[in-house]
Write a protein that holds these residues in place. Structure first.
Motif, PDB file in Angstrom:
ATOM      1  N   ALA A 120      12.030   3.882  27.640  1.00  0.00           N
ATOM      2  CA  ALA A 120      11.156   4.186  26.507  1.00  0.00           C
ATOM      3  C   ALA A 120      10.319   2.974  26.140  1.00  0.00           C
ATOM      4  O   ALA A 120      10.727   1.828  26.317  1.00  0.00           O
ATOM      5  CB  ALA A 120      11.980   4.623  25.303  1.00  0.00           C
ATOM      6  N   MET A 121       9.127   3.264  25.647  1.00  0.00           N
ATOM      7  CA  MET A 121       8.309   2.255  24.998  1.00  0.00           C
ATOM      8  C   MET A 121       8.152   2.685  23.546  1.00  0.00           C
ATOM      9  O   MET A 121       7.848   3.849  23.276  1.00  0.00           O
ATOM     10  CB  MET A 121       6.954   2.103  25.673  1.00  0.00           C
ATOM     11  CG  MET A 121       7.057   1.580  27.091  1.00  0.00           C
ATOM     12  SD  MET A 121       5.533   0.812  27.654  1.00  0.00           S
ATOM     13  CE  MET A 121       5.502  -0.671  26.629  1.00  0.00           C
ATOM     14  N   VAL A 122       8.375   1.755  22.636  1.00  0.00           N
ATOM     15  CA  VAL A 122       8.349   2.109  21.233  1.00  0.00           C
ATOM     16  C   VAL A 122       7.106   1.507  20.576  1.00  0.00           C
ATOM     17  O   VAL A 122       6.714   0.381  20.855  1.00  0.00           O
ATOM     18  CB  VAL A 122       9.642   1.651  20.520  1.00  0.00           C
ATOM     19  CG1 VAL A 122       9.831   0.154  20.622  1.00  0.00           C
ATOM     20  CG2 VAL A 122       9.654   2.076  19.063  1.00  0.00           C
ATOM     21  N   GLY A 123       6.473   2.304  19.751  1.00  0.00           N
ATOM     22  CA  GLY A 123       5.314   1.871  18.989  1.00  0.00           C
ATOM     23  C   GLY A 123       5.380   2.484  17.603  1.00  0.00           C
ATOM     24  O   GLY A 123       6.415   3.027  17.191  1.00  0.00           O
ATOM     25  N   PHE A 124       4.286   2.427  16.876  1.00  0.00           N
ATOM     26  CA  PHE A 124       4.293   3.004  15.536  1.00  0.00           C
ATOM     27  C   PHE A 124       2.878   3.438  15.156  1.00  0.00           C
ATOM     28  O   PHE A 124       1.888   2.998  15.757  1.00  0.00           O
ATOM     29  CB  PHE A 124       4.851   2.012  14.509  1.00  0.00           C
ATOM     30  CG  PHE A 124       4.012   0.787  14.288  1.00  0.00           C
ATOM     31  CD1 PHE A 124       3.154   0.683  13.200  1.00  0.00           C
ATOM     32  CD2 PHE A 124       4.071  -0.285  15.172  1.00  0.00           C
ATOM     33  CE1 PHE A 124       2.387  -0.455  12.983  1.00  0.00           C
ATOM     34  CE2 PHE A 124       3.307  -1.429  14.965  1.00  0.00           C
ATOM     35  CZ  PHE A 124       2.459  -1.512  13.872  1.00  0.00           C
ATOM     36  N   THR A 125       2.806   4.311  14.171  1.00  0.00           N
ATOM     37  CA  THR A 125       1.533   4.720  13.594  1.00  0.00           C
ATOM     38  C   THR A 125       1.583   4.485  12.090  1.00  0.00           C
ATOM     39  O   THR A 125       2.653   4.514  11.474  1.00  0.00           O
ATOM     40  CB  THR A 125       1.222   6.202  13.864  1.00  0.00           C
ATOM     41  OG1 THR A 125       2.222   7.009  13.232  1.00  0.00           O
ATOM     42  CG2 THR A 125       1.183   6.500  15.352  1.00  0.00           C
ATOM     43  N   VAL A 126       0.421   4.244  11.521  1.00  0.00           N
ATOM     44  CA  VAL A 126       0.287   4.086  10.077  1.00  0.00           C
ATOM     45  C   VAL A 126      -0.756   5.085   9.601  1.00  0.00           C
ATOM     46  O   VAL A 126      -1.871   5.136  10.138  1.00  0.00           O
ATOM     47  CB  VAL A 126      -0.131   2.655   9.691  1.00  0.00           C
ATOM     48  CG1 VAL A 126      -0.343   2.549   8.187  1.00  0.00           C
ATOM     49  CG2 VAL A 126       0.920   1.652  10.153  1.00  0.00           C
ATOM     50  N   GLY A 141       0.814  -1.203   0.000  1.00  0.00           N
ATOM     51  CA  GLY A 141       0.000   0.000   0.000  1.00  0.00           C
ATOM     52  C   GLY A 141       0.845   1.249   0.000  1.00  0.00           C
ATOM     53  O   GLY A 141       2.082   1.209  -0.035  1.00  0.00           O
ATOM     54  N   GLN A 142       0.164   2.387   0.025  1.00  0.00           N
ATOM     55  CA  GLN A 142       0.824   3.695   0.074  1.00  0.00           C
ATOM     56  C   GLN A 142       0.496   4.318   1.415  1.00  0.00           C
ATOM     57  O   GLN A 142      -0.663   4.603   1.715  1.00  0.00           O
ATOM     58  CB  GLN A 142       0.353   4.585  -1.071  1.00  0.00           C
ATOM     59  CG  GLN A 142       1.075   5.920  -1.130  1.00  0.00           C
ATOM     60  CD  GLN A 142       0.708   6.716  -2.367  1.00  0.00           C
ATOM     61  OE1 GLN A 142      -0.058   6.250  -3.210  1.00  0.00           O
ATOM     62  NE2 GLN A 142       1.255   7.919  -2.488  1.00  0.00           N
ATOM     63  N   PHE A 143       1.523   4.534   2.213  1.00  0.00           N
ATOM     64  CA  PHE A 143       1.271   4.973   3.588  1.00  0.00           C
ATOM     65  C   PHE A 143       2.512   5.650   4.173  1.00  0.00           C
ATOM     66  O   PHE A 143       3.633   5.482   3.684  1.00  0.00           O
ATOM     67  CB  PHE A 143       0.874   3.783   4.469  1.00  0.00           C
ATOM     68  CG  PHE A 143       1.894   2.674   4.489  1.00  0.00           C
ATOM     69  CD1 PHE A 143       2.872   2.626   5.458  1.00  0.00           C
ATOM     70  CD2 PHE A 143       1.872   1.678   3.514  1.00  0.00           C
ATOM     71  CE1 PHE A 143       3.820   1.605   5.476  1.00  0.00           C
ATOM     72  CE2 PHE A 143       2.807   0.648   3.518  1.00  0.00           C
ATOM     73  CZ  PHE A 143       3.785   0.616   4.496  1.00  0.00           C
TER      74      PHE A 143
END
Length: 806
Positions: free
Chosen positions: A305-311, A224-226
């Motif tokens: 730190a806690m690491v996460g992500f967004t899309v 996809g495009q993101f």
């Protein structure tokens, strides 16, 4: 981190001044500070700015004047220079804490400064990636992400909600933002989805502390495009002492001090909340017209730190997880011991989920998903003997019919059967998970335990892993991860952490912290225990339940690991209040635990439960007061008497004394339910009279409140509070209201019942004073018998015969 080319040009330079050593440029510290935004000001005064940024090319951005124009790092000193190049202030970096930096003006001797970290711009692939809303387009090329991790090991799956309940009130434990549409084998993000959540973020501090993992990767199979942001979130504290020393050091100092441990626990919870979220963001843009394996390295230079992500955009996610690279793993084979009593709905659902998501799970790539490849066995101890064992039993599940001997008997039977599996050569576990029946559990919790144990460092191999308990009522509020027994005279069983709301990112970060306490325990709704502690003399005390897990933890001086996402959902305890448990089992078992293990030095355990007796007397709950006396009475009969009790028999006897609540609420009471939370205090003289006379018992009727002859005038007390001297004072009767179940009962003054109880109370106190020390010694000497496999096999056999006869 890769350093921009224009910074590389100045890496080798030195600055010389007459009669001084050369000032050596510190490349490592400079690269860590590039792009960091601070608040800048004087200690304990208002800040000059919250946008003091150490920009690239060594210029100060966001806030800049003639005195603060440029920056540089020499050895372990950050120097700030004016527009002419003269040093105007110096900051000490030698502590290694780049979140809070102390400084001193070079122009004025008595002027001090401080820099408090706010956030950071991250440099990736020679391109600046900012932590604000500006969109920076980065063309995705082969060089900008990895396609392979050497010796990869998956440590956490990215989990999407499956059931309607998970997609409802619990959804934000998995992700926030626009709805993700699931198609079974893949999930589609169309809009914005944030995976910086309780279940899907990664604790860098805990994985690096407890395991051999030291580098981490986000790996996705996606098309996809993101736009994708990898975000490291951490807390910046308002307390200057914590800013300077770090929260672990301050909390350990507090723990080692002489302050009351309940007060220390409250201070730790306050200070973790006295903070703000700071983050560091790396942003990418991708456009894949076919499913592509995308691997993004994670920097690990931010403590806690806690690491996460967004899309953001349109992405078709076929697989996602957090990975590390390892050279070897530990052998891990787990037995789940769960005990059930007529909770078929829960136990069968949990077994079905384990089969579907672990045993039959297709993705068995290296890492946590390998749990299903013969590394799991389940013992189901059926205290109600209502499960269809023949239908349930298979190569990884076995059901054992058992008399109703509570959690203590059920889990002891589970330990016995675990040892039998080992003895018979059927299965050789390294760990046991004790798990309640009336819970909902994510299969991912078992997988994360497996991953932790597979990589656990040698110095932590004997630690217990405790799962948090989230209440099923809200679905998102944590009741407890671990608990502790207070050392003060009041003797309380308390959760280490407050009831955090785990859809709030700040509470997720707070929950990731470790609060040091003594007498820590892990409840057996979900507790992983090394086999070292499971042997022929490790069984529970025969106390039915309420305290068996606490006694096991403290007896073994357990140390604990907790991890966000390892958790169960359990009915909140306020939803199933029972005086037969709280007034009989808890006091009786506390007396026994104290005698056997001497948990509380100089604790006034007798006074604690006699005060509970008095509280019930003063609110006219004579049966509940009698239950407290039953607890003391049965304890004083000694260990052989306790061993003679058959499972649930004493609990059934005590239940007959429980209050009888009704949901058919009279109109007069219904109209006044709004007063249930009204609160006020008694005058000191009235309170003294309230205590000395046990709320007017024995006083002439003329002093009693005459108004409550009419039902509409009767005071209403919340059952959860169950004690309100001002509302109770000199009343003839009281309404106790169960706010959760919307039910009521009426308690009425009775002088005869009061006098009979007081006579019994006096007799038991005399016996305790005369024989208490001798009886406590008997329990201590008998403990080895209670904990033995031989005792429990005989006890279960005799109990089975007893219940079969009944």
């Amino acid at each position: 981190m890769k350093v921009p080319n224009r910074i590389k040009k100045v890496v080798k330079r030195t600055v010389k001044s007459p009669n001084t050593k050369p000032k050596v440029y510190n490349k490592e510290l400079s690269s860590q500070l590039i792009g960091t935004r601070f608040s800048f000001g004087k200690p304990n005064q208002s800040v000059f700015t919250n946008d003091f940024t150490l920009g690239e090319d060594f210029k100060i951005t966001g806030y800049q004047d003639d005195n603060e124009y440029s920056w540089n790092v020499y050895q372990t000193t950050l120097e700030i220079s004016d527009i002419k190049g003269n040093v105007t202030s110096k900051f000490d970096l030698s502590s290694g804490n780049l979140d809070f930096i102390k400084g001193q003006s070079t122009k004025w001797d008595d002027v001090k400064f401080e820099l408090i970290k706010q956030s950071r711009m991250v440099y990736k692939f020679d391109k600046a990636v900012k932590d604000n809303n500006e969109k920076i387009k980065i063309k995705a090329t082969e060089s900008e992400y990895l396609t392979e991790i050497k010796n990869e090991f998956r440590i956490q799956n990215i989990v999407f909600p499956q059931s309607s309940d998970e997609k409802g009130q619990k959804r934000e434990l998995f992700y926030r933002g626009d709805e993700v549409v699931s198609f079974g084998n893949f999930n589609i993000v169309d809009g914005y989805s944030d995976f910086n959540t309780y279940i899907n973020s990664l604790s860098l501090s805990k994985w690096t502390k407890y395991t051999t993992a030291n580098e981490f990767f986000l790996k996705l199979s996606v098309k996809g495009q993101f736009e994708l942001e990898v975000i490291q979130n951490y807390l910046t504290y308002n307390d200057k002492n914590i800013q300077e020393k770090g929260i672990e050091s301050v909390f350990e100092e507090l723990h080692q001090s002489d302050v009351d441990d309940v007060f220390a626990r409250n201070v730790m919870n306050f200070q973790s909340g006295n903070s703000r979220i700071t983050n560091s963001i790396t942003r990418y843009n991708f456009n894949f017209d076919k499913v592509t394996e995308l691997i993004l390295p994670v920097t690990t230079n931010i403590k806690n730190a806690m690491v996460g992500f967004t899309v953001i955009g349109n992405a078709e996610i076929h697989d996602a997880g957090w990975y590390t690279s390892v050279s070897k793993t530990n052998p891990v084979d787990i037995v789940i011991n769960t005990t059930t009593f007529q909770k078929e709905k829960y136990i069968l659902k949990n077994l079905s989920n384990i089969k579907e998501k672990i045993i039959d799970f297709e993705n068995k790539a290296t890492g946590l998903n390998q749990l299903g490849e013969g590394h799991l066995f389940i013992n189901v101890v059926d205290n109600g003997r209502t499960l269809d064992a023949e239908h349930i039993n298979n190569e990884f599940i076995r059901v054992y019919g058992n008399p109703n001997v509570g959690g203590a008997g059920g889990f002891s039977r589970g330990m016995i059967e675990t040892l039998n599996l080992q003895k018979n050569g059927e299965y050789h576990p390294t760990h046991v998970i004790f798990m309640d029946d009336d819970i909902e559990v994510l299969p991912e919790s078992f997988k994360r335990v497996f991953a932790l144990l597979s990589l656990i460092k040698e110095e932590y191999k004997d630690y217990f892993i405790e799962g948090g308990m989230l209440d099923t009522d809200s679905g998102v509020k944590q009741h407890e991860d671990t608990g502790f027994i207070s050392k003060n005279k009041d003797i309380a069983y308390l959760a280490v952490k407050d009831g955090y709301n785990l859809i709030e990112l700040k509470d997720v970060l707070r929950n990731n912290l470790e609060y040091p306490v003594d007498n820590e325990y892990g409840a057996w709704w979900y507790c992983t225990v090394p086999m070292k502690y499971i042997h022929e003399n490790s069984m529970s005390l025969p106390i039915f339940y309420r305290g068996d897990d606490i006694e096991f933890s403290t007896r073994n001086n357990a140390k604990f690991i907790t991890l966000n996402g390892i958790a169960v959902w359990h009915m909140p305890f306020y939803a199933k209040k029972s005086k037969s448990l709280e007034n009989y089992l808890v006091p009786r078992n506390s007396f026994i635990d104290q005698a056997v293990n001497d948990f509380w030095k100089d604790a006034k355990i007798l006074e604690k439960y006699l005060e509970l007796y008095k509280k019930e007397i003063r609110m006219f709950n004579y049966n509940a007061a009698d239950q407290v006396l039953d607890a003391l009475d049965d304890y004083l009969k000694g260990p052989k008497y306790i061993a003679s009790l058959k499972g649930i028999e004493p609990v059934l006897k005590e239940r007959k004394k429980d209050e009888k609540f009704s949901t058919d609420i009279p109109e007069e009471i219904r109209l006044n339910l709004h007063t249930v939370n009204d609160s006020w205090a008694l005058y000191p003289g009235d309170y003294e009279l309230f205590v000395e006379t046990d709320n007017g018992h024995g006083l002439p009727d003329v002093v009693l409140n005459q108004a409550d002859d009419e039902l509409e005038n009767v005071a209403i007390i919340d059952q959860n509070l169950a004690d309100h001297p001002a509302k109770q004072f000199m009343k003839k009767r009281l309404v106790i209201f169960d706010t959760y179940n919307k039910a009521y009962t009426i308690l009425e003054r009775n002088q005869e019942k009061y006098e009979n109880l007081e006579k019994r109370y006096s007799e038991l106190l005399d016996k305790y004073q005369a024989e208490g020390e001798k009886i406590a010694e008997e329990y201590k000497n008998h403990a080895k018998i209670f904990h033995s496999k031989d005792f429990w096999e005989n006890y279960l056999r005799e109990s089975t015969e007893y219940f079969d006869e009944k």
